[in-house]
Design an enzyme around this catalytic site. Structure first.
Site, PDB file in Angstrom:
ATOM      1  N   GLY A  27       0.841  -1.186   0.000  1.00  0.00           N
ATOM      2  CA  GLY A  27       0.000   0.000   0.000  1.00  0.00           C
ATOM      3  C   GLY A  27       0.878   1.237   0.000  1.00  0.00           C
TER       4      GLY A  27
ATOM      5  CB  ILE B 175       3.058   2.357   4.835  1.00  0.00           C
ATOM      6  CG1 ILE B 175       2.195   3.445   5.471  1.00  0.00           C
ATOM      7  CG2 ILE B 175       4.304   2.101   5.684  1.00  0.00           C
ATOM      8  CD1 ILE B 175       1.608   3.062   6.818  1.00  0.00           C
TER       9      ILE B 175
ATOM     10  NE  ARG C 153      -6.442  -6.281  -0.519  1.00  0.00           N
ATOM     11  CZ  ARG C 153      -7.432  -5.497  -0.103  1.00  0.00           C
ATOM     12  NH1 ARG C 153      -8.566  -6.039   0.314  1.00  0.00           N
ATOM     13  NH2 ARG C 153      -7.289  -4.188  -0.105  1.00  0.00           N
ATOM     14  CB  SER C 154      -4.431  -5.833  -6.898  1.00  0.00           C
ATOM     15  OG  SER C 154      -4.267  -4.659  -6.107  1.00  0.00           O
TER      16      SER C 154
ATOM     17  NE  ARG D  96      -3.350  -1.639  13.711  1.00  0.00           N
ATOM     18  CZ  ARG D  96      -2.757  -0.487  13.450  1.00  0.00           C
ATOM     19  NH1 ARG D  96      -1.437  -0.446  13.344  1.00  0.00           N
ATOM     20  NH2 ARG D  96      -3.459   0.622  13.292  1.00  0.00           N
TER      21      ARG D  96
ATOM     22  CD  GLU E  82       0.701  -2.919  20.001  1.00  0.00           C
ATOM     23  OE1 GLU E  82       1.264  -3.328  18.977  1.00  0.00           O
ATOM     24  OE2 GLU E  82       0.175  -1.785  20.086  1.00  0.00           O
TER      25      GLU E  82
ATOM     26  CG  HIS F 104       1.991   0.551  17.858  1.00  0.00           C
ATOM     27  ND1 HIS F 104       0.858  -0.223  17.908  1.00  0.00           N
ATOM     28  CD2 HIS F 104       1.935   1.179  16.658  1.00  0.00           C
ATOM     29  CE1 HIS F 104       0.151  -0.067  16.812  1.00  0.00           C
ATOM     30  NE2 HIS F 104       0.790   0.782  16.029  1.00  0.00           N
ATOM     31  CB  ILE F 105       7.379   4.538  18.206  1.00  0.00           C
ATOM     32  CG1 ILE F 105       8.560   3.670  17.749  1.00  0.00           C
ATOM     33  CG2 ILE F 105       7.185   4.463  19.705  1.00  0.00           C
ATOM     34  CD1 ILE F 105       9.911   4.162  18.253  1.00  0.00           C
ATOM     35  N   GLY F 106       5.539   3.733  15.122  1.00  0.00           N
ATOM     36  CA  GLY F 106       5.659   3.951  13.686  1.00  0.00           C
ATOM     37  C   GLY F 106       5.413   5.380  13.248  1.00  0.00           C
TER      38      GLY F 106
END
Length: 326
Positions: free
Chosen positions: A156, A158, A178-179, A238, A267, A286-288
């Site tokens: 996607g 990101i 997926r595509s 995730r 988390e 979880h600091i993306g």
């Protein structure tokens, strides 16, 4: 009366001031503790809008009690914490914060890859613990990133941004999606692979897929066993996409060399989590999207969406587009 907005985390004063100019605003005041479920339910029962984060469950229980609720502005790209069907049934608009965090999350993802490959956190602790007494030819050697093969699962926005960064390291870019992503193929030379082919070929497997019914539990022990013995696994999407126990067993058995993780199944993780005793695991909280510029932009997007709903305008980033006609 002014519409009542409940914010489930402490936010900067400028965000509170913006909302308070038009609405009655209440904010959970503790920075390092999530709002308890019972308080969230109580506040939601009288709120016209909620500004939530990814760990706040917005489900049938909450929505059925929130008769005044018009909009939930979720401060995240993902919305797996929200029951979209229930929200639509109750006429509640669900909004997220895509785009503004794409590059920041891609930066962190690639930093996590580099840190894991070059054993950066382990080396830092080595120095802090006073263990560095001499230079040695093979001390804390890691693995090169440049000219290796990166396999991106989930191409996607990101994923594409990570691929751009990989191109700067002269990496061969493989992806599974997926595509087909024809733009990434043309601009970056990205090559489509089946999941099995990607796992077998890539030196770094980077998971950036969204969490949904199709991807939950996507990575099991057999998937790690298909990877190279010296491959590194990165997850910045995730936690529930990965069977954590399977990854633990794969690392212990030497199926793969290392893992860099910014997300986890549940988390926050506790200090005795098995990952934290493994030297070949880099674990982040979880600091993306955690740069001050991006987090503020995410909050401003939430404010934009709340204001739009109250003004009966189309929200910028409405997720459940079937819910309201603007």
């Amino acid at each position: 009366m002014k519409p009542y907005v409940y914010v489930t985390r402490k936010v900067p004063d400028e965000i509170t001031a913006r909302l308070s100019a038009s609405y009655q605003v209440e904010t959970w005041t503790e920075e390092d503790k999530a709002v308890p479920r019972e308080i969230l339910l109580e506040k939601a029962a009288s709120a016209h809008a909620l500004l939530t984060v990814i760990s706040d469950a917005v489900d049938e229980e909450l929505l059925s009690q929130a008769e005044r609720l018009k909009v939930v502005a979720n401060m995240a790209v993902g919305f797996d914490n929200i029951d979209l069907d229930a929200a639509s049934r109750h006429g509640v608009a669900i909004c997220n914060t895509p785009d503004v965090l794409t590059d920041t999350t891609a930066d962190l993802t690639f930093a996590l890859l580099l840190a894991t490959a070059r054993r950066v956190t382990e080396a830092s602790e080595f120095v802090k613990e006073g263990k560095w007494t001499s230079w040695a030819p093979m001390m804390l050697v890691g693995t090169d990133v440049h000219h290796k093969k990166i396999g991106i699962v989930g191409m996607g926005k990101i994923g594409t941004a990570v691929a751009k960064r990989a191109a700067g390291f002269d990496m061969d870019i493989l992806y599974h999606n997926r595509s087909r992503h024809e733009v990434a193929e043309e601009m970056l030379g990205a090559q489509y692979r089946s999941l099995d082919e990607l796992l077998e070929e890539a030196d770094f497997v980077v998971c950036l897929a969204p969490l949904n019914d199709d991807t939950r539990g996507m990575f099991q022990r057999e998937h790690f066993q298909k990877m190279k013995k010296d491959a590194i696994f990165i997850n910045a999407s995730r936690g529930p996409i990965i069977n954590e126990q399977a990854l633990i067993e794969a690392l212990e058995a030497g199926d793969i060399a290392a893992a860099g993780l910014d997300v986890f199944d549940s988390e926050p993780i506790s200090a005795d989590h098995p990952f934290l005793s493994m030297k070949n695991v880099v674990a982040l909280p979880h600091i993306g999207s955690a740069s001050k510029e991006t987090r503020l932009a995410m909050m401003q997007t939430c404010c934009d969406n709340i204001e739009a709903v109250f003004d009966e305008r189309p929200p910028k980033t409405l997720v459940n587009k079937d819910v309201l006609q603007f």
